[in-house]
Write a protein that holds these residues in place. Structure first.
Motif, mmCIF file in Angstrom:
data_model
loop_
_atom_site.group_PDB
_atom_site.id
_atom_site.type_symbol
_atom_site.label_atom_id
_atom_site.label_comp_id
_atom_site.label_asym_id
_atom_site.label_seq_id
_atom_site.Cartn_x
_atom_site.Cartn_y
_atom_site.Cartn_z
ATOM 1 N N ASP A 106 0.849 -1.195 0.000
ATOM 2 C CA ASP A 106 0.000 0.000 0.000
ATOM 3 C C ASP A 106 0.884 1.245 0.000
ATOM 4 N N ARG A 108 0.187 4.430 -0.133
ATOM 5 C CA ARG A 108 -0.254 5.525 0.753
ATOM 6 C C ARG A 108 0.168 5.277 2.196
ATOM 7 N N THR A 109 -0.007 4.059 2.655
ATOM 8 C CA THR A 109 0.411 3.728 4.017
ATOM 9 C C THR A 109 1.929 3.818 4.121
ATOM 10 N N GLU A 111 3.796 5.929 2.533
ATOM 11 C CA GLU A 111 4.121 7.354 2.675
ATOM 12 C C GLU A 111 3.929 7.814 4.115
#
Length: 136
Positions: A106, A108-109, A111
Motif C-alpha cells: 500500500d 499511501r500507508t 508514505e
C-alpha cells in the motif's frame, strides 16, 4: 488539625495531608538556578513524543488491514512486528526495509510510515538517545 472524619495515621505512613519543607532557601536565592532553555527542550521532546505516539496509533490502524490474508508467514510476522514497533513508538532496526515492506502492499500507508519514521529518527537524533517504549 485533621477533619473529624479523616482516617488516622497508619504505622509507617504519614497522614493523608501533610507538608514537608525541604531546602529552606529563599526563592530569591534559587531563582538564578532556573533553566528555562532546558525546560523548553524537555517540553519540545515530550510534545514530539506525544505526537509520535498518537500518529503511531493511527498508523497501526492503517497497517492492520495489510496483515490479514497474507500467505507468506515471514512477511506476516514482519508486518506484525512493525505494527507493534510503531504503536509502541519504537524505531524499527531497519527503517528502509520496513518502508519497502509496506510500499509493496500500500503506497499511501508507506508514505505515512515514511513520514513517521523520519520524525521518529529526528526525535532520536534531537534527544541524542533512543526514547523508551511506552508502557501498558
Amino acid at each position: 488539625m485533621p477533619a473529624p472524619d479523616a482516617p488516622g495515621p497508619r504505622p509507617g505512613r504519614p497522614r493523608e495531608a501533610f507538608v514537608l519543607r525541604t531546602a529552606g532557601l529563599p526563592v530569591e536565592t534559587v531563582r538564578p538556578l532556573r533553566a528555562p532553555g532546558a525546560r523548553r527542550w524537555a517540553d519540545d521532546v515530550l510534545d514530539a513524543a506525544a505526537r509520535l505516539t498518537a500518529d503511531g496509533e493511527a498508523l497501526g490502524d492503517l497497517l492492520h488491514p495489510l496483515i490479514g490474508g497474507l500467505e507468506d508467514e515471514a512477511e506476516r510476522r514482519a508486518l506484525l512486528k512493525l505494527r507493534r514497533e510503531v504503536f509502541n513508538n519504537r524505531l524499527p532496526k531497519d527503517p528502509e526495509a520496513a518502508r519497502a515492506l509496506v510500499a509493496a502492499r500500500d503506497p499511501r500507508t508507506a508514505e505515512a510510515l515514511a513520514g513517521w519514521l523520519e520524525r521518529r529518527a529526528a526525535l532520536g537524533a534531537f534527544t541524542g538517545r533512543t526514547l523508551p517504549a511506552r508502557r501498558g
